[in-house]
Design an enzyme around this catalytic site. Structure first.
Site, PDB file in Angstrom:
ATOM      1  N   CYS A 152     -46.630 -33.886-115.085  1.00 56.04           N
ATOM      2  CA  CYS A 152     -46.406 -33.933-116.539  1.00 56.04           C
ATOM      3  C   CYS A 152     -46.235 -32.545-117.154  1.00 56.04           C
ATOM      4  O   CYS A 152     -45.876 -32.419-118.322  1.00 56.04           O
ATOM      5  CB  CYS A 152     -47.547 -34.657-117.237  1.00 56.04           C
ATOM      6  SG  CYS A 152     -47.800 -36.305-116.602  1.00 56.04           S
ATOM      7  N   HIS A 155     -47.997 -32.173-124.293  1.00 59.55           N
ATOM      8  CA  HIS A 155     -47.569 -33.349-123.523  1.00 59.55           C
ATOM      9  C   HIS A 155     -48.191 -34.593-124.145  1.00 59.55           C
ATOM     10  O   HIS A 155     -49.391 -34.634-124.433  1.00 59.55           O
ATOM     11  CB  HIS A 155     -48.022 -33.179-122.061  1.00 59.55           C
ATOM     12  CG  HIS A 155     -48.008 -34.443-121.283  1.00 59.55           C
ATOM     13  ND1 HIS A 155     -46.937 -35.310-121.301  1.00 59.55           N
ATOM     14  CD2 HIS A 155     -48.942 -35.010-120.463  1.00 59.55           C
ATOM     15  CE1 HIS A 155     -47.220 -36.354-120.529  1.00 59.55           C
ATOM     16  NE2 HIS A 155     -48.424 -36.193-120.020  1.00 59.55           N
ATOM     17  N   ASN A 188     -46.638 -42.504-122.319  1.00 58.47           N
ATOM     18  CA  ASN A 188     -46.673 -41.246-121.556  1.00 58.47           C
ATOM     19  C   ASN A 188     -45.429 -41.214-120.660  1.00 58.47           C
ATOM     20  O   ASN A 188     -45.348 -41.946-119.681  1.00 58.47           O
ATOM     21  CB  ASN A 188     -47.958 -41.203-120.725  1.00 58.47           C
ATOM     22  CG  ASN A 188     -48.067 -39.945-119.874  1.00 58.47           C
ATOM     23  OD1 ASN A 188     -47.082 -39.252-119.649  1.00 58.47           O
ATOM     24  ND2 ASN A 188     -49.267 -39.670-119.394  1.00 58.47           N
TER      25      ASN A 188
HETATM   26  O1  UT7 Z   1     -50.053 -37.483-118.147  1.00 52.74           O
HETATM   27  C1  UT7 Z   1     -50.970 -37.212-117.166  1.00 52.74           C
HETATM   28  C2  UT7 Z   1     -52.304 -36.924-117.696  1.00 52.74           C
HETATM   29  N1  UT7 Z   1     -53.047 -38.143-117.875  1.00 52.74           N
HETATM   30  C3  UT7 Z   1     -53.915 -38.236-118.866  1.00 52.74           C
HETATM   31  O2  UT7 Z   1     -54.028 -37.344-119.649  1.00 52.74           O
HETATM   32  C4  UT7 Z   1     -54.787 -39.464-118.955  1.00 52.74           C
HETATM   33  C5  UT7 Z   1     -56.161 -39.062-119.377  1.00 52.74           C
HETATM   34  N2  UT7 Z   1     -57.064 -40.187-119.569  1.00 52.74           N
HETATM   35  C6  UT7 Z   1     -56.957 -41.101-120.556  1.00 52.74           C
HETATM   36  O3  UT7 Z   1     -56.004 -41.063-121.314  1.00 52.74           O
HETATM   37  C7  UT7 Z   1     -58.029 -42.114-120.706  1.00 52.74           C
HETATM   38  O4  UT7 Z   1     -59.062 -41.837-119.782  1.00 52.74           O
HETATM   39  C8  UT7 Z   1     -57.553 -43.590-120.518  1.00 52.74           C
HETATM   40  C9  UT7 Z   1     -56.700 -44.017-121.698  1.00 52.74           C
HETATM   41  C10 UT7 Z   1     -56.757 -43.695-119.220  1.00 52.74           C
HETATM   42  C11 UT7 Z   1     -58.746 -44.533-120.449  1.00 52.74           C
HETATM   43  O5  UT7 Z   1     -59.533 -44.385-121.616  1.00 52.74           O
HETATM   44  P1  UT7 Z   1     -61.106 -44.188-121.504  1.00 52.74           P
HETATM   45  O6  UT7 Z   1     -61.625 -44.166-122.875  1.00 52.74           O
HETATM   46  O7  UT7 Z   1     -61.354 -42.979-120.644  1.00 52.74           O
HETATM   47  O8  UT7 Z   1     -61.560 -45.497-120.793  1.00 52.74           O
HETATM   48  P2  UT7 Z   1     -62.402 -45.667-119.450  1.00 52.74           P
HETATM   49  O9  UT7 Z   1     -61.525 -45.443-118.252  1.00 52.74           O
HETATM   50  O10 UT7 Z   1     -63.644 -44.878-119.576  1.00 52.74           O
HETATM   51  O11 UT7 Z   1     -62.728 -47.207-119.499  1.00 52.74           O
HETATM   52  C12 UT7 Z   1     -63.585 -47.769-120.530  1.00 52.74           C
HETATM   53  C13 UT7 Z   1     -63.640 -49.257-120.353  1.00 52.74           C
HETATM   54  C14 UT7 Z   1     -63.928 -49.696-118.922  1.00 52.74           C
HETATM   55  O12 UT7 Z   1     -64.767 -50.818-118.955  1.00 52.74           O
HETATM   56  P3  UT7 Z   1     -66.334 -50.674-118.681  1.00 52.74           P
HETATM   57  O13 UT7 Z   1     -66.445 -50.054-117.316  1.00 52.74           O
HETATM   58  O14 UT7 Z   1     -66.852 -49.757-119.763  1.00 52.74           O
HETATM   59  O15 UT7 Z   1     -66.828 -52.056-118.774  1.00 52.74           O
HETATM   60  C15 UT7 Z   1     -62.582 -50.109-118.410  1.00 52.74           C
HETATM   61  O16 UT7 Z   1     -62.634 -51.061-117.386  1.00 52.74           O
HETATM   62  O17 UT7 Z   1     -62.381 -49.850-120.707  1.00 52.74           O
HETATM   63  C16 UT7 Z   1     -61.940 -50.692-119.633  1.00 52.74           C
HETATM   64  N3  UT7 Z   1     -60.479 -50.648-119.594  1.00 52.74           N
HETATM   65  C17 UT7 Z   1     -59.699 -51.439-120.345  1.00 52.74           C
HETATM   66  N4  UT7 Z   1     -59.990 -52.406-121.239  1.00 52.74           N
HETATM   67  C18 UT7 Z   1     -58.955 -53.008-121.843  1.00 52.74           C
HETATM   68  C19 UT7 Z   1     -59.688 -49.825-118.867  1.00 52.74           C
HETATM   69  N5  UT7 Z   1     -58.402 -50.087-119.125  1.00 52.74           N
HETATM   70  C20 UT7 Z   1     -58.383 -51.077-120.043  1.00 52.74           C
HETATM   71  C21 UT7 Z   1     -57.348 -51.767-120.686  1.00 52.74           C
HETATM   72  N6  UT7 Z   1     -57.670 -52.716-121.584  1.00 52.74           N
HETATM   73  N7  UT7 Z   1     -56.049 -51.489-120.482  1.00 52.74           N
END
Ligand code: UT7
Length: 334
Positions: free
Chosen positions: A114, A251, A281
């Protein structure tokens, strides 16, 4: 930095097909509310099965030629920043050469995930400023949808497809690039990768997987810290403060990351451009897509000082402070 290179034109393209949060709700256990709150995304554009990264590049360059009445016959280098090349080889850049029948040009792909567009621009500035090349097409383009597992809700809601092309030309007057930095932390490779020939990064349960793997929380933490430190370094190198920056174009990984970087760096979100809301993204395409949105909204003007910052898999990052050289669009252009 003794820059003699200037960005003189831009063109973009995104596929027509939209994947909305409502569509995703029908495909998997997720919700519009979760996606908007965690990422700021509402839609992404998805290429057809038979539409590849080179097709998006070609349309972006056609758009650049038409909008700015540019000629690409004398382009002497084509750099395509991409992680989703049509083939491992030939390069996507060589498909672009073929499409426009450019006679005397080099062509290669650059993979810095990215951060690719910022890396490619830095390379182009170096080659043009040193006199090695005169006119370089720099394209950031991706078909991320082709490397996404649409049963994995943690990655499939994030990514979209698109392309953005700019021309970097020799310019003896105003410096086009004030300063730049590039960085890498290979120890974070396992937090974000697309499987290739090796499976050394794969956990046992992921062996054989062909799709993007991401540990979102780790990338999030690394990105907010690294990019805000990088911005501080860039500003110091340029002898500038945040008030000297007209537009910040990070980005478009996630709106929350962008907001967090803005808060840490003291940059107003009002002077930040992003493509994340309606394009998701798009990896190396996200920065030129955001710049083009800024132009269409008549925000970005010729002579503006712009800070761009790419970050992603590698882990890689790169920032540039530049002088926007693209002429303003006449009222008739939209
Ligand atoms: O371009 C390359 C660089 N990439 C990035 O910059 C990505 C960086 N990371 C992020 O943008 C975020 O970490 C995400 C958007 C990918 C995820 O957000 P988050 O706030 O970090 O969520 P998390 O992974 O900590 O997950 C929180 C909860 C989990 O459930 P539990 O374990 O708390 O019960 C996940 O299973 O949200 C759940 N979850 C979802 N729920 C509904 C994960 N994906 C989803 C979803 N819909 N799509």
């Amino acid at each position: 930095m003794n820059s003699k290179a200037l960005i003189t034109a831009i063109g973009t393209y995104v596929p027509a097909n939209r994947l909305t949060n409502d569509d995703l709700e029908k495909m998997m256990e997720t919700s519009d509310e979760w996606i908007v709150q965690r990422t700021g995304m509402r839609e992404r554009r998805i290429s057809h099965n038979d539409e590849f990264t080179s097709d998006l590049c070609i349309k972006a360059v056609e758009n650049l030629i038409k909008t700015y009445e540019k000629n690409v016959d004398d382009v002497d280098l084509i750099i395509v920043a991409t992680s989703t090349s049509d083939y491992s080889f030939p390069s996507t850049a060589s498909r672009v050469q073929e499409a426009f029948q450019i006679k005397n040009t080099g062509a290669f792909d650059l993979n810095a995930a990215c951060a690719g567009f910022a890396y490619a621009l830095t390379v182009a500035n170096g080659l043009v400023s040193s006199g090695v090349h005169k006119k370089i097409l720099v394209i950031g383009a991706e078909t991320m949808s082709k490397v996404i597992n649409y049963t994995d809700r943690t990655t499939s809601i994030l990514f979209g497809d698109g392309a953005g092309a700019v021309l970097v030309e020799r310019n003896e007057k105003a410096p086009g690039f004030y300063t730049s930095i590039m960085g890498t932390d290979g120890s974070g490779a396992q937090h974000l990768y697309l499987p290739g020939l090796s499976n050394q990064l794969d956990a046992e349960e992921m062996k054989g997987n062909k799709f993007i793997v991401q540990n979102g929380r780790e990338v999030y933490k690394w990105a907010t810290r690294t990019v805000s430190e990088g911005i501080e370094q860039l500003l110091a190198q340029a002898g500038m403060g945040t008030n000297d920056i007209d537009w910040f174009v990070p980005h478009s990984a996630n709106l929350r990351i962008i907001e967090s970087i803005c808060a840490r760096s003291g940059i107003s979100i009002k002077k930040t451009l992003y493509s994340v809301e309606y394009m998701g993204n798009t990896s190396s395409a996200s920065i030129p897509l955001a710049l083009d949105i800024g132009i269409k909204e008549r925000k970005v003007k010729q002579g503006d000082t712009i800070l761009i910052y790419g970050f992603g898999g590698g882990l890689t990052h790169a920032g540039i402070i530049l002088n926007w050289g693209v002429p303003n669009l006449s009222e008739t252009h939209e």
